[in-house]
Design an enzyme around this catalytic site. Structure first.
Site, mmCIF file in Angstrom:
data_model
loop_
_atom_site.group_PDB
_atom_site.id
_atom_site.type_symbol
_atom_site.label_atom_id
_atom_site.label_comp_id
_atom_site.label_asym_id
_atom_site.label_seq_id
_atom_site.Cartn_x
_atom_site.Cartn_y
_atom_site.Cartn_z
ATOM 1 N NE ARG A 106 22.645 71.303 34.140
ATOM 2 C CZ ARG A 106 22.380 72.460 33.527
ATOM 3 N NH1 ARG A 106 22.321 72.519 32.209
ATOM 4 N NH2 ARG A 106 22.202 73.565 34.227
ATOM 5 C CD GLU B 75 28.669 69.754 29.974
ATOM 6 O OE1 GLU B 75 28.815 70.857 30.530
ATOM 7 O OE2 GLU B 75 27.600 69.387 29.482
ATOM 8 C CG HIS C 275 26.810 73.367 28.785
ATOM 9 N ND1 HIS C 275 26.782 72.617 29.923
ATOM 10 C CD2 HIS C 275 25.668 74.125 28.833
ATOM 11 C CE1 HIS C 275 25.698 72.898 30.627
ATOM 12 N NE2 HIS C 275 24.997 73.818 29.980
HETATM 13 P P1 NDP Z 1 11.192 73.954 33.674
HETATM 14 O O1 NDP Z 1 11.257 73.663 35.136
HETATM 15 O O2 NDP Z 1 10.325 75.075 33.192
HETATM 16 O O3 NDP Z 1 10.735 72.618 32.886
HETATM 17 C C1 NDP Z 1 11.173 71.346 33.220
HETATM 18 C C2 NDP Z 1 10.303 70.311 32.507
HETATM 19 O O4 NDP Z 1 10.863 69.016 32.757
HETATM 20 C C3 NDP Z 1 8.871 70.262 32.994
HETATM 21 O O5 NDP Z 1 8.019 70.005 31.899
HETATM 22 C C4 NDP Z 1 8.857 69.082 33.961
HETATM 23 O O6 NDP Z 1 7.552 68.534 34.034
HETATM 24 C C5 NDP Z 1 9.843 68.144 33.260
HETATM 25 N N1 NDP Z 1 10.449 67.189 34.175
HETATM 26 C C6 NDP Z 1 11.105 67.445 35.341
HETATM 27 N N2 NDP Z 1 11.496 66.302 35.916
HETATM 28 C C7 NDP Z 1 11.075 65.293 35.117
HETATM 29 C C8 NDP Z 1 11.173 63.876 35.178
HETATM 30 N N3 NDP Z 1 11.770 63.259 36.202
HETATM 31 N N4 NDP Z 1 10.625 63.153 34.164
HETATM 32 C C9 NDP Z 1 10.014 63.755 33.126
HETATM 33 N N5 NDP Z 1 9.896 65.109 33.013
HETATM 34 C C10 NDP Z 1 10.416 65.858 33.996
HETATM 35 O O7 NDP Z 1 12.689 74.184 33.230
HETATM 36 P P2 NDP Z 1 13.273 74.971 31.972
HETATM 37 O O8 NDP Z 1 12.496 74.581 30.750
HETATM 38 O O9 NDP Z 1 13.410 76.414 32.298
HETATM 39 O O10 NDP Z 1 14.752 74.343 31.924
HETATM 40 C C11 NDP Z 1 14.925 72.939 31.788
HETATM 41 C C12 NDP Z 1 16.385 72.547 31.957
HETATM 42 O O11 NDP Z 1 17.124 72.920 30.811
HETATM 43 C C13 NDP Z 1 17.154 73.196 33.087
HETATM 44 O O12 NDP Z 1 16.860 72.620 34.347
HETATM 45 C C14 NDP Z 1 18.593 72.992 32.675
HETATM 46 O O13 NDP Z 1 19.105 71.781 33.199
HETATM 47 C C15 NDP Z 1 18.499 72.884 31.151
HETATM 48 N N6 NDP Z 1 19.186 74.012 30.518
HETATM 49 C C16 NDP Z 1 20.268 73.793 29.689
HETATM 50 C C17 NDP Z 1 20.936 74.854 29.100
HETATM 51 C C18 NDP Z 1 22.094 74.645 28.201
HETATM 52 O O14 NDP Z 1 22.968 75.491 28.156
HETATM 53 N N7 NDP Z 1 22.156 73.560 27.453
HETATM 54 C C19 NDP Z 1 20.552 76.246 29.374
HETATM 55 C C20 NDP Z 1 19.374 76.365 30.198
HETATM 56 C C21 NDP Z 1 18.739 75.278 30.753
HETATM 57 P P3 NDP Z 1 7.051 67.631 35.270
HETATM 58 O O15 NDP Z 1 7.527 68.307 36.523
HETATM 59 O O16 NDP Z 1 5.571 67.589 35.092
HETATM 60 O O17 NDP Z 1 7.675 66.288 35.075
#
Ligand code: NDP
Length: 328
Positions: free
Chosen positions: A240, A269, A287
């Site tokens: 994001r 955006e 995006h």
């Molecule tokens: P997941 O929930 O499977 O993975 C999220 C990861 O981020 C986990 O490893 C989590 O680990 C880590 N994380 C979360 N919060 C933090 C933090 N504060 N600090 C460090 N690490 C963190 O999500 P997805 O992989 O399915 O999707 C991830 C994101 O990708 C979505 O939420 C979306 O915003 C973005 N996205 C963008 C798209 C685009 O069009 N560009 C399309 C689809 C998704 P932990 O909780 O251990 O920290």
């Protein structure tokens, strides 16, 4: 969270852009009430608002905050399109016994493809080279060798969730060393975990950012992280726009603090800073992480399926972590 099964009609709010799969996905048992924008919602009649039991949020351009949910006293479920749901107030939903669902998994590989493609396009200068060819310059001289290469890089993935792991698999196949940062280590993963982002940035020269948006990740890629990454540094952001301090990134690209960036997402955006557009060492995408017909159709279908499953009396297919609906 009740969701009674009965022969009565079920009224659904369809909030956001029109989606054929959503419009055509429900039987006669459902009555759909489409409202494309927040301004349109102000025209919902009290009689309709009192009947709404479910909502489809069809795109992240509309916000489904507490004030929106409060308009519908019988709301049981919000089925949101997209895996990121920072535009839906899931904490408000939990406090008011409303289930929120998102659309994970069906987009994982598509977004990982974009991350990998954007990384290679950035490091090997695809867009600059394309412009070079079209301008006719190739007929007079060879395109200069790219300074960047994947062959001498080490990638730090910021967020090793569903998509992060799919990116790691692609990098493994490409023989590129991978480490990762997240708050918790991921069980069963061979890659080294860095609990500290700065420490990881010092140890690598490339970041692929794929964490959720929201307060806990806001501007986590800041000036200090970029400085730690260093002058060979490449940042790819498919998460994001809020996750990167955009001003710090622009300054780092201008000053040579880092080498280049590939960005699919931006802070405001669809506005993209002119300074970024003027740079040769960035690749900018509008995006499009999940934006293919096949994947967007699968995401729309999952929105529909979550609502239908709920109103058939079952637990929703893909509830978010804040509202972990159990079997009913
Ligand atoms: P997941 O929930 O499977 O993975 C999220 C990861 O981020 C986990 O490893 C989590 O680990 C880590 N994380 C979360 N919060 C933090 C933090 N504060 N600090 C460090 N690490 C963190 O999500 P997805 O992989 O399915 O999707 C991830 C994101 O990708 C979505 O939420 C979306 O915003 C973005 N996205 C963008 C798209 C685009 O069009 N560009 C399309 C689809 C998704 P932990 O909780 O251990 O920290």
């Amino acid at each position: 969270m009740s969701g009674n099964i009965s022969s009565e009609k079920i009224d659904l709010l369809i909030y956001g852009p029109n989606k054929p799969i959503v419009d055509k996905g429900f039987s006669d048992q459902f009555v759909l009430h489409p409202f494309e924008s927040r301004a349109d919602l102000d025209r919902v009649s009290p009689a309709v608002a009192a009947k709404i039991r479910g909502a489809a949020v069809t795109y992240s351009t509309v916000r489904c905050d507490g004030a929106v949910m409060a308009m519908f006293p019988k709301l049981e479920i919000v089925a949101s399109f997209g895996v990121g749901y920072d535009h839906v107030d899931a904490n408000h939903a939990r406090e008011h016994n409303i289930v929120v669902t998102n659309t994970p998994d069906v987009l994982t590989e598509e977004v990982a493809d974009i991350a990998m493609g954007l990384l290679i396009a950035t490091v090997r200068e695809f867009i600059k080279a394309d412009r070079y060819l079209r301008s006719g310059l190739w007929t007079t001289q060879q395109y200069p060798l790219s300074v960047g290469s994947l062959r001498d890089r080490k990638v730090g993935i910021v967020g090793l969730g569903r998509i992060g792991q799919a990116v790691a698999r692609r990098l493994d196949a490409s023989l590129v060393p991978v480490v990762y940062h997240s708050r918790n280590p991921v069980a069963g993963v061979k890659h080294k975990h860095y609990p500290d982002l700065i420490e990881m940035a010092k140890a690598v020269d490339t970041l692929v950012v794929i964490v959720p948006g929201g307060p806990s990740t806001a501007k986590m890629i800041n000036a200090d992280v970029l400085k730690a990454l260093g002058p060979r540094g490449v940042v790819v952001n498919v998460a994001r726009g809020s996750v990167i301090d955009e001003e710090a990134l622009i300054a780092a690209l201008k000053s040579g603090t880092i080498l280049a960036a590939g960005l699919d997402v931006f802070a405001k955006e669809p506005a993209v800073p002119d300074e970024l557009k003027a740079m040769q060492n960035v690749v900018l995408l509008p995006h499009i992480g999940s934006a293919s017909v096949v994947t967007r159709n699968a995401m729309d279908q999952l929105v529909v399926d979550n609502l239908k499953t709920w109103f058939a009396g079952n637990a929703p297919l893909t509830p978010v972590a804040e509202t972990p609906a159990k079997g009913r």
